[in-house]
Enzyme design. Structure first.
Site, PDB file in Angstrom:
ATOM      1  N   TYR A 147       2.136  15.075 -22.110  1.00 47.17           N
ATOM      2  CA  TYR A 147       1.562  13.863 -21.539  1.00 47.17           C
ATOM      3  C   TYR A 147       0.564  14.183 -20.430  1.00 47.17           C
ATOM      4  O   TYR A 147       0.842  14.965 -19.528  1.00 47.17           O
ATOM      5  CB  TYR A 147       2.657  12.955 -20.962  1.00 47.17           C
ATOM      6  CG  TYR A 147       2.106  11.786 -20.190  1.00 47.17           C
ATOM      7  CD1 TYR A 147       1.526  10.706 -20.855  1.00 47.17           C
ATOM      8  CD2 TYR A 147       2.122  11.776 -18.791  1.00 47.17           C
ATOM      9  CE1 TYR A 147       0.979   9.635 -20.149  1.00 47.17           C
ATOM     10  CE2 TYR A 147       1.590  10.713 -18.080  1.00 47.17           C
ATOM     11  CZ  TYR A 147       1.017   9.644 -18.764  1.00 47.17           C
ATOM     12  OH  TYR A 147       0.472   8.598 -18.065  1.00 47.17           O
ATOM     13  N   HIS A 197     -10.001   4.813 -12.852  1.00 44.65           N
ATOM     14  CA  HIS A 197      -8.927   4.343 -11.979  1.00 44.65           C
ATOM     15  C   HIS A 197      -9.421   3.987 -10.568  1.00 44.65           C
ATOM     16  O   HIS A 197      -8.699   3.351  -9.799  1.00 44.65           O
ATOM     17  CB  HIS A 197      -7.820   5.391 -11.877  1.00 44.65           C
ATOM     18  CG  HIS A 197      -6.960   5.475 -13.109  1.00 44.65           C
ATOM     19  ND1 HIS A 197      -7.461   5.418 -14.376  1.00 44.65           N
ATOM     20  CD2 HIS A 197      -5.605   5.618 -13.250  1.00 44.65           C
ATOM     21  CE1 HIS A 197      -6.483   5.517 -15.256  1.00 44.65           C
ATOM     22  NE2 HIS A 197      -5.341   5.636 -14.600  1.00 44.65           N
ATOM     23  N   ASN A 239      -1.249  10.848  -9.147  1.00 41.72           N
ATOM     24  CA  ASN A 239       0.085  10.360  -9.498  1.00 41.72           C
ATOM     25  C   ASN A 239       1.025  10.610  -8.320  1.00 41.72           C
ATOM     26  O   ASN A 239       1.596  11.693  -8.176  1.00 41.72           O
ATOM     27  CB  ASN A 239       0.604  11.079 -10.744  1.00 41.72           C
ATOM     28  CG  ASN A 239       1.138  10.110 -11.772  1.00 41.72           C
ATOM     29  OD1 ASN A 239       1.369   8.956 -11.478  1.00 41.72           O
ATOM     30  ND2 ASN A 239       1.321  10.591 -12.985  1.00 41.72           N
ATOM     31  N   TYR A 286      21.493 -14.954  25.336  1.00 42.80           N
ATOM     32  CA  TYR A 286      21.534 -13.908  24.318  1.00 42.80           C
ATOM     33  C   TYR A 286      20.330 -12.959  24.385  1.00 42.80           C
ATOM     34  O   TYR A 286      20.453 -11.767  24.120  1.00 42.80           O
ATOM     35  CB  TYR A 286      21.575 -14.523  22.926  1.00 42.80           C
ATOM     36  CG  TYR A 286      22.904 -15.136  22.533  1.00 42.80           C
ATOM     37  CD1 TYR A 286      23.973 -15.179  23.416  1.00 42.80           C
ATOM     38  CD2 TYR A 286      23.073 -15.668  21.263  1.00 42.80           C
ATOM     39  CE1 TYR A 286      25.185 -15.751  23.055  1.00 42.80           C
ATOM     40  CE2 TYR A 286      24.282 -16.245  20.879  1.00 42.80           C
ATOM     41  CZ  TYR A 286      25.334 -16.290  21.782  1.00 42.80           C
ATOM     42  OH  TYR A 286      26.508 -16.848  21.401  1.00 42.80           O
ATOM     43  N   ARG A 333      21.523 -10.684  27.188  1.00 46.11           N
ATOM     44  CA  ARG A 333      22.862 -10.114  27.051  1.00 46.11           C
ATOM     45  C   ARG A 333      23.026  -9.311  25.756  1.00 46.11           C
ATOM     46  O   ARG A 333      23.752  -8.310  25.714  1.00 46.11           O
ATOM     47  CB  ARG A 333      23.896 -11.245  27.099  1.00 46.11           C
ATOM     48  CG  ARG A 333      25.311 -10.758  27.194  1.00 46.11           C
ATOM     49  CD  ARG A 333      26.383 -11.823  27.184  1.00 46.11           C
ATOM     50  NE  ARG A 333      25.957 -13.198  27.135  1.00 46.11           N
ATOM     51  CZ  ARG A 333      26.584 -14.140  26.437  1.00 46.11           C
ATOM     52  NH1 ARG A 333      27.663 -13.831  25.724  1.00 46.11           N
ATOM     53  NH2 ARG A 333      26.153 -15.387  26.452  1.00 46.11           N
ATOM     54  N   PHE A 378       7.028   9.053  -9.564  1.00 50.81           N
ATOM     55  CA  PHE A 378       5.932   8.349  -8.902  1.00 50.81           C
ATOM     56  C   PHE A 378       6.311   6.931  -8.486  1.00 50.81           C
ATOM     57  O   PHE A 378       5.555   6.254  -7.795  1.00 50.81           O
ATOM     58  CB  PHE A 378       4.725   8.262  -9.838  1.00 50.81           C
ATOM     59  CG  PHE A 378       5.092   7.761 -11.215  1.00 50.81           C
ATOM     60  CD1 PHE A 378       5.505   6.461 -11.424  1.00 50.81           C
ATOM     61  CD2 PHE A 378       5.059   8.623 -12.306  1.00 50.81           C
ATOM     62  CE1 PHE A 378       5.860   6.002 -12.676  1.00 50.81           C
ATOM     63  CE2 PHE A 378       5.414   8.168 -13.576  1.00 50.81           C
ATOM     64  CZ  PHE A 378       5.818   6.855 -13.760  1.00 50.81           C
ATOM     65  N   GLU A 380       4.300   0.099 -18.580  1.00 50.95           N
ATOM     66  CA  GLU A 380       4.737   0.228 -17.188  1.00 50.95           C
ATOM     67  C   GLU A 380       5.209  -1.161 -16.751  1.00 50.95           C
ATOM     68  O   GLU A 380       4.480  -1.925 -16.126  1.00 50.95           O
ATOM     69  CB  GLU A 380       3.588   0.777 -16.343  1.00 50.95           C
ATOM     70  CG  GLU A 380       3.175   2.160 -16.850  1.00 50.95           C
ATOM     71  CD  GLU A 380       1.855   2.680 -16.293  1.00 50.95           C
ATOM     72  OE1 GLU A 380       1.274   1.999 -15.426  1.00 50.95           O
ATOM     73  OE2 GLU A 380       1.416   3.752 -16.728  1.00 50.95           O
TER      74      GLU A 380
END
Length: 504
Positions: A58, A88, A200, A283, A286, A332, A417
């Site tokens: 791959y 990309h 990746n 609060y 405290r 990834f 994906e």
């Protein structure tokens, strides 16, 4: 005379968050160890053997994502990697700050230095040189799903290595080719597996987490010192921080926060005993150890998780030179970082939530016993009235931003994906929240100092120094003036870590 440059030695296994911050913000250089380079060479030899034997692997001899079943001819293996980067590199939006880009580069270099990705030594060194010579790729912030890694952001980083895209050099925006030429570098040509090896990974989200984590630690320490100033201004009761109380609920962060508050208040003549003015504080005073302590414990968890990620292999496929295995998996996937970023966002935002409540107590005469809105001539002057509005608006903004991005997912790559982390969105939001918290604390810092000016008596060991540092740059407010410049100065004191280390 050559100026000495700080160097971080990178071996893939021991990169600290502090190292990433130093590289990102202080122009610290990166030096790969010889052991790391040997691992890189061995991994590369494995890739070249697979290509020569025409093995089906791959991303090396196949396409990507949904195209993983498409075989690539030998003569196209290099072109495949270049096409991957260009296709990309389609991010959108404003570019990341230079410090984020440098952190991304450092983290990717460290991941590749582990020797499981098959990149060539000369390609990895090109990325090192970009960072060391101050070539900072223009990387748009939007476009990563946080699974299959931060593909779009990292592709923009790699474009410049090829002489494409754009980069900043000494603050000037240049084409990738011009940027390389400016610092004496030439474009490289990617070979088998290298494009995939470079993009990746989870480095965009992890880079932002490293910076946000470092800043959050500074904010926590600053918040406790500022809160101690407010306790003195309101004549609070430090007995609530007694170690006995916190031993019986032994959360480490709670115990540490109580300890630090007592240290900051040590020697103070401004605090009171139980029953002297009131039996109990509200609060927001405290419960400081319980609230800040929970943030402290969250910080420790996230710090450990992110440090682990800084030294992880997040590539796919991963090459194991000792066994000869090539394994396609999902390292990834950004889920660990997505959860960490969302968790930290909630924890750090709470510092602002409780800070704003303390600011309200300081400016509200019905709660403080001090002049209304901390001004000597109320009515003619508004004093700190609107600063509390600003703090309230910012904490409300944070409540929107704290909605976790990690609970979302959307399928991609034709449903190959089909589950993603949205971790990069989580990290981007986190950085905004950290900035917002700094602003809210700056408002309390100013208000606490103003309130202290209406009282008398010695301040505590830590609070006295914090007060003096503020007053060196911002005078007391006697009559109305533009508040924005004062707020910015107080914010800068916090950002610089001035308060975080005031009692070290």
């Amino acid at each position: 005379m050559n100026q000495q440059v700080n160097v971080v030695k990178v071996d893939g296994d021991q990169l600290r968050i502090e190292d990433v911050v130093s590289i990102a913000r202080n122009a610290t250089h990166i030096q790969l160890t010889e052991e790391a380079l040997n691992r890189v060479r061995a991994s590369r030899a494995m890739v070249e053997k697979m290509v020569s034997q025409q093995e089906v692997v791959y991303g090396i001899t196949t396409g990507f994502g949904k195209f993983s079943d498409v075989m690539i001819h030998d003569e196209d293996v290099s072109k495949l990697q270049e096409n991957l980067i260009m296709s990309h590199a389609c991010g959108m939006g404003d570019p990341y700050a230079v410090e984020v880009v440098r952190a991304m580069m450092a983290l990717r270099i460290n991941a590749l230095a582990k020797g499981y990705s098959g990149i060539r030594e000369e390609t990895l060194l090109q990325l090192v040189e970009l960072c060391n010579r101050g070539v900072h790729p223009i990387i748009p912030q939007q476009g990563s799903l946080g699974a299959s890694g931060d593909l779009a952001p990292l592709a923009h980083m790699v474009l410049v290595m090829l002489g494409k895209g754009e980069a900043l050099v000494n603050g000037k925006r240049l084409s990738g080719k011009e940027a390389l030429s400016k610092v004496g570098l030439s474009p490289i040509r990617l070979e088998a597996k290298e494009g995939l090896a470079l993009i990746n990974g989870t480095q965009a989200m992890t880079a932002q987490l490293c910076l946000a984590l470092y800043d959050s630690r500074v904010l926590l320490e600053s918040a406790e010192l500022i809160a101690a100033m407010t306790i003195e201004a309101l004549r609070g009761i430090p007995k609530a921080f007694d170690p006995q109380l916190h031993l019986v609920r032994p959360h480490p962060g709670q115990q540490e926060s109580a300890k630090r508050l007592l240290q900051h208040l040590s020697g103070s003549k401004r605090t009171t005993a139980q029953g002297e003015l009131r039996v109990q504080d509200p609060y927001s005073l405290r419960c400081l150890p319980q609230v800040h302590g929970a943030t402290r414990d969250t910080l420790e968890y996230v710090w450990t998780t992110v440090t682990r990620e800084c030294n992880s292999v997040t590539d796919n496929p991963i090459l194991f030179t000792e066994t000869g295995d090539v394994i396609s998996g999902g390292n990834f996937h950004g889920q660990p970082m997505a959860f960490a970023a969302d968790f930290l966002a909630i924890a750090i935002a709470e510092l602002a939530n409780i800070s704003e409540r303390r600011t309200e107590r300081l400016v509200n005469p019905q709660l403080s016993g001090l002049p209304g809105f901390l001004t000597e001539n109320g009515g003619l002057h508004s004093g700190f009235m609107i600063t509390q509005y600003v703090a309230a608006s910012i904490v409300s903004e944070n409540k929107v931003l704290c909605h976790p991005a990690s609970v979302d997912s959307i399928p991609s790559s034709a449903n190959q994906e089909d589950h993603v982390s949205m971790g990069t969105t989580s990290a981007r939001k986190l950085r905004t929240i950290v900035s917002n918290v700094t602003k809210v604390l700056a408002i309390e810092y100013l208000a606490a100092a103003q309130a202290i000016d209406f009282g008398s008596g010695d301040l505590g060991t830590g609070t006295a120094r914090a007060y003096e540092q503020l007053r060196r740059v911002i005078p007391r407010l006697h009559e109305d003036r533009e508040m924005h410049p004062d707020l910015v100065k107080a914010e800068e004191l916090i950002q610089q870590g001035t308060l975080a280390f005031v009692t070290e």
